[in-house]
Write a protein that holds these residues in place. Structure first.
Motif, PDB file in Angstrom:
ATOM      1  N   PRO A  31       0.836  -1.211   0.000  1.00 27.08           N
ATOM      2  CA  PRO A  31       0.000   0.000   0.000  1.00 27.08           C
ATOM      3  C   PRO A  31       0.869   1.259   0.000  1.00 27.08           C
ATOM      4  O   PRO A  31       1.971   1.275   0.570  1.00 27.08           O
ATOM      5  N   ALA A  32       0.367   2.301  -0.602  1.00 27.49           N
ATOM      6  CA  ALA A  32       1.130   3.546  -0.726  1.00 27.49           C
ATOM      7  C   ALA A  32       1.499   4.110   0.640  1.00 27.49           C
ATOM      8  O   ALA A  32       2.612   4.617   0.835  1.00 27.49           O
ATOM      9  N   ALA A  33       0.596   4.000   1.592  1.00 29.23           N
ATOM     10  CA  ALA A  33       0.876   4.550   2.923  1.00 29.23           C
ATOM     11  C   ALA A  33       2.021   3.775   3.579  1.00 29.23           C
ATOM     12  O   ALA A  33       2.885   4.356   4.246  1.00 29.23           O
ATOM     13  N   ALA A  34       2.023   2.460   3.392  1.00 29.28           N
ATOM     14  CA  ALA A  34       3.097   1.650   3.957  1.00 29.28           C
ATOM     15  C   ALA A  34       4.423   2.007   3.296  1.00 29.28           C
ATOM     16  O   ALA A  34       5.457   2.161   3.954  1.00 29.28           O
ATOM     17  N   ARG A  35       4.363   2.165   1.990  1.00 23.76           N
ATOM     18  CA  ARG A  35       5.587   2.522   1.270  1.00 23.76           C
ATOM     19  C   ARG A  35       6.133   3.863   1.758  1.00 23.76           C
ATOM     20  O   ARG A  35       7.348   4.022   1.974  1.00 23.76           O
ATOM     21  N   ALA A  36       5.235   4.792   1.962  1.00 23.79           N
ATOM     22  CA  ALA A  36       5.652   6.107   2.446  1.00 23.79           C
ATOM     23  C   ALA A  36       6.316   6.001   3.820  1.00 23.79           C
ATOM     24  O   ALA A  36       7.332   6.652   4.098  1.00 23.79           O
ATOM     25  N   ALA A  37       5.747   5.173   4.668  1.00 25.21           N
ATOM     26  CA  ALA A  37       6.313   5.001   6.012  1.00 25.21           C
ATOM     27  C   ALA A  37       7.700   4.354   5.926  1.00 25.21           C
ATOM     28  O   ALA A  37       8.610   4.702   6.697  1.00 25.21           O
ATOM     29  N   ASP A  40      10.120   6.835   4.780  1.00 27.92           N
ATOM     30  CA  ASP A  40      10.404   7.690   5.922  1.00 27.92           C
ATOM     31  C   ASP A  40      11.443   7.042   6.849  1.00 27.92           C
ATOM     32  O   ASP A  40      12.282   7.719   7.441  1.00 27.92           O
ATOM     33  N   ALA A  96       7.195   0.368  11.224  1.00 25.39           N
ATOM     34  CA  ALA A  96       6.348   0.784  10.100  1.00 25.39           C
ATOM     35  C   ALA A  96       5.520  -0.389   9.594  1.00 25.39           C
ATOM     36  O   ALA A  96       4.334  -0.232   9.257  1.00 25.39           O
ATOM     37  N   HIS A 100       1.428  -0.735   9.563  1.00 25.92           N
ATOM     38  CA  HIS A 100       0.682  -0.904   8.311  1.00 25.92           C
ATOM     39  C   HIS A 100       0.353  -2.364   8.021  1.00 25.92           C
ATOM     40  O   HIS A 100      -0.081  -2.696   6.923  1.00 25.92           O
TER      41      HIS A 100
END
Lengths: 510, 510
Positions: A31-37, A40, A96, A100
């Motif tokens: 998921p994009a949110a997981a990738r972003a985390a 980070d 992370a 997620h």
């Protein structure tokens, strides 16, 4: 090849290694949110989702894994590869993934032969390979205490090189040495070829640092302790299911000034095991002590070269050795026990072969796994499996595993050696060769492995694995070995360290 | 006495050991239904609820426990003593206690010095002592594999006698040897005086059988394994909190044909630790290797006798030994490393004393604990404590523990020895003597013990216990050593094996 086809029968045309383009790599489900985390946590440059990076961490090096690289379709490919730079970043990656709900497969050398690095998702929507290659530092050396702290991603040769600068050695040389990492050695309870002299890796580990979903975890403040159960022994061998090992503190020793490898021939397998038992029980093992059965000795003489086989056969015939079993002894350093060991061998009727076979073995000590690729090209089914048991049951275990493999395969060659001997027992390491079934290459080996595993597990005859670990392939046999209570305790420990179950889904049966 | 009062000051009149009649033994709280179930499990003759039987299993042998037998009121007395006859009966006792929610304190030799057998109730209405004394059999011997299976209640001398009939020895001789049991050795990760030669007890244990509330549990099919984490290392050291150990399979060895004990004097504590480190790191330790600091050496010379102390002092003065540290080496069997060890000692300036001090030590090797009763009669506060750490931190740990004890007590004598040496570090064993505070004898030692324990735990300086185990007394320091994750994992393992928490409430902090 002449020898092999005479033994295992004609070989069928074989599937070549498939080019990467033959693999349909499914799109990343991360998921994009997981990738972003994750970005980070480690920086954008260390979250890799290219097909080749993901394929490169899809599985390990078992025969079935090698087959999967020839018959596209069966590989479990991670959704991304994340490459943290230090233990704190590993913790942030783990955090992370917990946040997620993404699975985490710790990835060191990728040399597992039991499915230990298969990118299984379990009940997660996505799974990453957490590659430890950037954790490549020797953190500190304590010469007085003979301790070294390594980051977990340091590979065998690099560990030796880093220690050599201090005049020190680790002495841990499993067959996977060239690629495998210290974190992997700890996670899988590795045993090296010199385990008789240096101990198993778990014996060397004095401390361990992990990143777990429940937070950082450090263990090991003393050479020995009675402060409750030895939790270091729980973290070691946990195969990435309780935490990601980020540092190991290991016992080191001064580099030996010289090494001497030499060969002997013993008279039949029964005699060979009794001689190794006598060496072990009298404190006379060489740092490397290994003895091959008659079949493995025959193959060694046929294939390994390095000493004159025809002359050797005449030499042995003149000494009435009809079932030669090759014994290799490797002595590191002054080896004060060698003289007594040689007296014991002489009294036992061992025939000395000098240094040539020892050096030949040392020269090829890491090459076995690579030979499998050539054999696969030729249409051979080739794999190894191993176990251990107490001396009094060793012969029965040897016989039963051979019977199982001969029953499950058509005209196989089954070779065996003892490479790890203890006062109370020894390991058995089998190499199996057969003509590959072109119609069902996976099922052929799965049936053979199951037959051997059942023969090992039955009535507690031996351990399902002496040093290859559990991963996926041995998980069905773990309950027979550690009991219902053991399985419950392991699951509870997992639940405490990793409540959401993100770590290495499906390994150890967890 | 002259020496002692000169060192620790005048002694106050002391409380004598209280007669049994002085103790108000509370009536048993064991519910009738629970008692009936226990009678059903082991027979009426083996459920004891007499006052003397219950008092006899009330606590162990720490200084505080000895004080509690002089100052009635503080003893935790079990509500009954249950004495099963075999492993199956142990399982039935555990099952009955689960069914009736009764606590179970496994009781072997009763020699715990850390509160390990205190009959704490936890959240239970009643608690029993499960005495293993009837599990006194040598079950089997496997000479080929050098293994023996013992029931857990076999005491040290009985194990040696039973093995001697087979020409074998266990080689495990902790100071508690005369009373302690093999089950207790395993439950507490015991280390014997000959640990340098025979290993710690956990090294000897190849298999273990437990009765747990979640059912029977057996572990150990091979001399070594990579089948997941080493759960045997979790059962060993669990101090009765995960299960009741009913059988142990131990490595045995041929009885040595001879034993030779000898003494040396080293030149000051720093020199002494360096010599022992050199022995350990060169593979030259004797089976028994122990070295005393200057204070302990002085007391040994003053009290132990067996060799002429005045002549000795002249002998040492002539050799300019100003801070003598007594080194005892005990060699079992042929001891091929002895000649090299002696060369190392000679080169290091060690002064040989011959066999007399070695034999004097061997003669008194188990008597230390008994001397405490006489010292208590005289008004002395006397206790021991121990730790271990890596070589590079050993001096700091030694100094800090001494500073802590000198700060917490008035004019104490603090003596120390190393009795367990490893390649990477060693144990430190302190004996403390002080004039007992007649107004607050408990608080006096509790404060000193706390100060020492904090000095040990601070910044991971050492392990809170090298071989005395955790019990109640060390539980507050466990979290600092194994971390929050370790405590959670331990609690989870406990929950899996013992969901209702009946086993040894309050031990290990569980």
């Amino acid at each position: 090849m002449r020898w092999l086809t005479r033994r295992i029968g004609p070989l069928s045309p074989a599937a070549p290694a498939a080019p990467a383009s033959a693999f349909v790599v499914p799109p990343s489900r991360l998921p994009a949110a997981a990738r972003a985390a994750l970005v980070d946590a480690v920086g954008a440059g260390h979250v890799l989702d290219g097909e080749s990076e993901r394929l490169g961490r899809a599985g390990g090096m078992s025969y079935l894994d090698l087959l999967r690289r020839r018959y596209p379709g069966g590989l479990a490919v991670p959704d991304a590869v994340v490459v943290p730079g230090d233990p704190d970043e590993v913790q942030r990656v783990v955090d992370a993934c917990v946040a997620h709900d993404v699975g985490v497969v710790p990835f060191g050398g990728g040399t597992s032969v039991v499915g230990g690095v298969a990118a299984l998702r379990g009940d997660k929507a996505a799974v990453i390979a957490l590659d430890l290659e950037r954790l490549d530092r020797l953190v500190s050396v304590d010469r007085t205490s003979r301790l070294a702290v390594f980051q977990a991603g340091v590979r065998g040769p690099d560990a030796q090189r880093l220690l050599a600068a201090h005049g020190l050695t680790l002495g841990h040389v499993p067959q996977s040495f060239e690629r495998a990492t210290l974190g992997g050695f700890a996670a899988t309870r590795s045993a090296g070829q010199a385990s008789s002299g240096y101990g198993r890796f778990e014996d060397m580990v004095q401390g361990v640092r992990l990143a777990t979903p429940s937070g950082p975890w450090r263990l090991g403040v003393a050479p020995a302790s009675a402060a409750g159960p030895n939790l270091r022994a729980l973290a070691v061998g946990s195969e990435g299911t309780l935490g990601v090992i980020t540092e190991v503190t290991v016992r080191v020793r001064p580099s030996p000034e010289r090494e001497r490898y030499e060969g002997f021939v013993l008279r039949g397998w029964q005699h060979a095991t009794e001689v190794v038992r006598a060496l072990a029980q009298n404190g006379l093992l060489a740092d490397v002590t290994r003895v091959s059965d008659v079949d493995e000795t025959e193959v060694t003489l046929a294939l390994k070269g390095g000493f004159a086989t025809k002359a050797l056969r005449r030499y042995l015939a003149a000494r009435r050795v009809h079932e030669p079993c090759l014994l290799i002894l490797g002595w590191h350093g002054p080896a004060p026990q060698r003289a007594r060991a040689l007296r014991l061998l002489k009294a036992a009727g061992a025939v000395p072969l000098g240094r040539a076979p020892g050096e030949a073995w040392r020269h090829g000590r890491f090459s076995g796994p690579r030979q499998r690729d050539a054999l696969l090209d030729l249409g051979v089914c080739v794999e190894t499996l191993e176990t251990a048991t107490h001396w009094s049951r060793l012969r029965e275990l040897y016989d039963e595993v051979r019977v199982a493999l001969h029953g499950a395969l058509d005209r196989p060659v089954v070779m065996c050696h003892i490479s790890h001997a203890y006062e109370t027992g020894a390991s058995l390491y089998f190499t199996v060769l057969a003509a590959r079934d072109p119609h069902d290459p996976f099922g052929q080996w799965e049936r053979a492995k199951r037959a051997a595993s059942e023969a090992i597990s039955e009535r507690g005859r031996g351990t399902i694995t002496h040093h290859h670990a559990v991963g996926v392939d041995h998980a069905p046999y773990l309950r027979a070995e550690i009991g219902d209570v053991g399985v419950s305790v392991l699951a509870a420990a997992k639940q405490a360290a990793d409540p959401k179950g993100v770590l290495n889904p499906g390994k150890l049966g967890l």
